[in-house]
Design an enzyme around this catalytic site. Structure first.
Site, PDB file in Angstrom:
ATOM      1  N   SER A 107       0.565  -1.084  -0.140  1.00 21.75           N
ATOM      2  CA  SER A 107      -0.075   0.337   0.174  1.00 21.75           C
ATOM      3  C   SER A 107       0.734   1.374   0.444  1.00 21.75           C
ATOM      4  CB  SER A 107      -1.170  -0.311   1.261  1.00 21.75           C
ATOM      5  OG  SER A 107      -1.095   1.736   1.641  1.00 21.75           O
ATOM      6  N   HIS A 137      -8.093   0.906  -3.954  1.00 21.60           N
ATOM      7  CA  HIS A 137      -9.139   0.964  -3.070  1.00 21.60           C
ATOM      8  C   HIS A 137      -9.877   2.323  -2.634  1.00 21.60           C
ATOM      9  CE1 HIS A 137      -9.488  -0.411   2.043  1.00 21.60           C
ATOM     10  NE2 HIS A 137     -10.423   0.038   1.006  1.00 21.60           N
ATOM     11  N   MET A 193     -12.188   4.569  -0.852  1.00 22.99           N
ATOM     12  CA  MET A 193     -12.502   4.949   0.196  1.00 22.99           C
ATOM     13  C   MET A 193     -13.310   5.749   0.168  1.00 22.99           C
ATOM     14  SD  MET A 193      -9.413   3.045   2.693  1.00 22.99           S
ATOM     15  CE  MET A 193      -8.661   3.592   1.705  1.00 22.99           C
ATOM     16  N   MET A 240     -11.236  -5.503   5.561  1.00 28.58           N
ATOM     17  CA  MET A 240      -9.925  -4.771   6.854  1.00 28.58           C
ATOM     18  C   MET A 240     -10.031  -5.434   7.595  1.00 28.58           C
ATOM     19  SD  MET A 240      -9.961  -1.687   4.546  1.00 28.58           S
ATOM     20  CE  MET A 240      -8.866  -1.548   5.830  1.00 28.58           C
TER      21      MET A 240
HETATM   22  C1  DX5 Z   1      -6.049   1.997   5.790  1.00 22.43           C
HETATM   23  C2  DX5 Z   1      -5.651   0.929   4.223  1.00 22.43           C
HETATM   24  C3  DX5 Z   1      -4.464   0.138   4.325  1.00 22.43           C
HETATM   25  C4  DX5 Z   1      -3.280   0.790   4.734  1.00 22.43           C
HETATM   26  C5  DX5 Z   1      -2.570  -0.313   5.533  1.00 22.43           C
HETATM   27  O1  DX5 Z   1      -7.647   2.054   5.951  1.00 22.43           O
HETATM   28  O2  DX5 Z   1      -6.729   0.869   3.005  1.00 22.43           O
HETATM   29  O3  DX5 Z   1      -4.605   0.269   2.345  1.00 22.43           O
HETATM   30  O4  DX5 Z   1      -2.832   1.200   3.821  1.00 22.43           O
HETATM   31  O5  DX5 Z   1      -1.661  -0.151   5.915  1.00 22.43           O
HETATM   32  P1  DX5 Z   1      -1.230  -0.891   7.489  1.00 22.43           P
HETATM   33  O6  DX5 Z   1      -0.614  -1.745   6.602  1.00 22.43           O
HETATM   34  O7  DX5 Z   1       0.105   0.200   7.449  1.00 22.43           O
HETATM   35  O8  DX5 Z   1      -1.568  -1.059   7.874  1.00 22.43           O
HETATM   36 ZN    ZN Z   2      -6.411  -0.152   1.242  1.00 16.41          ZN
END
Ligand code: DX5
Ligand code: ZN
Length: 228
Positions: free
Chosen positions: A12, A70, A72, A141
């Site tokens: 990510s 992704h 959001m 999630m």
């Molecule tokens: C959170 C994101 C994730 C995040 C993951 O809302 O959707 O993709 O970047 O980061 P880590 O692996 O640090 O939890």
């Molecule tokens: Zn994500």
């Protein structure tokens, strides 16, 4: 060692150096990442604001691996087409944000991208029942969305098993992706519970060597996956 080839590592970029995205993406690609996970946040569906269509387009120009976008955001239907045109190969929307999920999923597919649906930690797997046969992947999630660097929610292991059950009952071949707090300590457990796409921000870009961290995460994920 037998490595289950179906495991995909999706770093990510939310945890990458935004002033050096091309360099950081190249590093994880050298490390064997199969996907580049791009977190789009609007400050409404989640409290954070990150990146939008122009950045996805710029990343598309340097990444050699597919982009896993992704969303959001509220009203994702308004932006799906722009993200696919900008280069998104996979697009996921939150079931909590979309009133007509069937329409949205088929719209994404019609545009030529793989369609995913995302469940927040408190959203039950049962929400997938009537869409399971239509989706290409399900994103579970394992933190509340909004920020990188949060702690993995342990109940996510049971959630993965529930999601797998729903998909099996629907005879769906959708892949299961897990996102949030994934690191060397839990990678094998999430794979054993059914995840095959592992998103990781901090565990990769928060390390001094993102290329090596990508390899290390795959090793951790695949080490205990044999026979799973
Ligand atoms: C959170 C994101 C994730 C995040 C993951 O809302 O959707 O993709 O970047 O980061 P880590 O692996 O640090 O939890
Ligand atoms: Zn994500």
């Amino acid at each position: 060692m037998t490595v289950r080839s179906s495991i995909r590592i999706a770093p990510s970029i939310l945890a990458a150096d935004f002033a050096n995205l091309g360099r950081d993406i190249a590093a994880v690609e050298r490390g064997g990442a199969e996907l580049i996970h791009v977190d789009v946040m609007d400050g409404h569906f989640v409290p954070n604001i990150t990146i939008g269509v122009p950045v996805v387009k710029a990343i598309k120009g340097v990444a050699t691996k597919p982009l896993d976008v992704h969303l959001m955001i509220e009203e994702p239907d308004r932006y799906v087409e722009a993200f696919v045109k900008a280069g998104a190969n996979m697009v996921s929307v939150h079931v909590e944000a979309v009133p007509h999920l069937h329409r949205t999923v088929h719209f994404i597919k019609k545009l030529g991208a793989q369609a995913g649906v995302v469940l927040n930690p408190a959203t039950p797997a049962a929400m997938l029942e009537d869409i399971a046969a239509d989706v290409d992947f399900v994103l579970v999630m394992s933190v509340n969305p909004g920020f990188a660097g949060q702690e993995f929610i342990p109940h996510s292991i049971a959630k993965l098993a529930s999601v797998r059950g729903v998909l099996e009952r629907a005879r769906s071949s959708a892949l299961i992706e897990i996102d949030g707090g994934i690191d060397l300590s839990n990678a094998a457990a999430v794979v054993a519970a059914g995840a095959s796409i592992l998103v990781a921000g901090s565990a990769i870009f928060g390390q001094p060597d993102a290329e090596a961290a990508t390899r290390a995460l795959r090793l951790a994920a695949s080490g205990a996956s044999t026979g799973a």
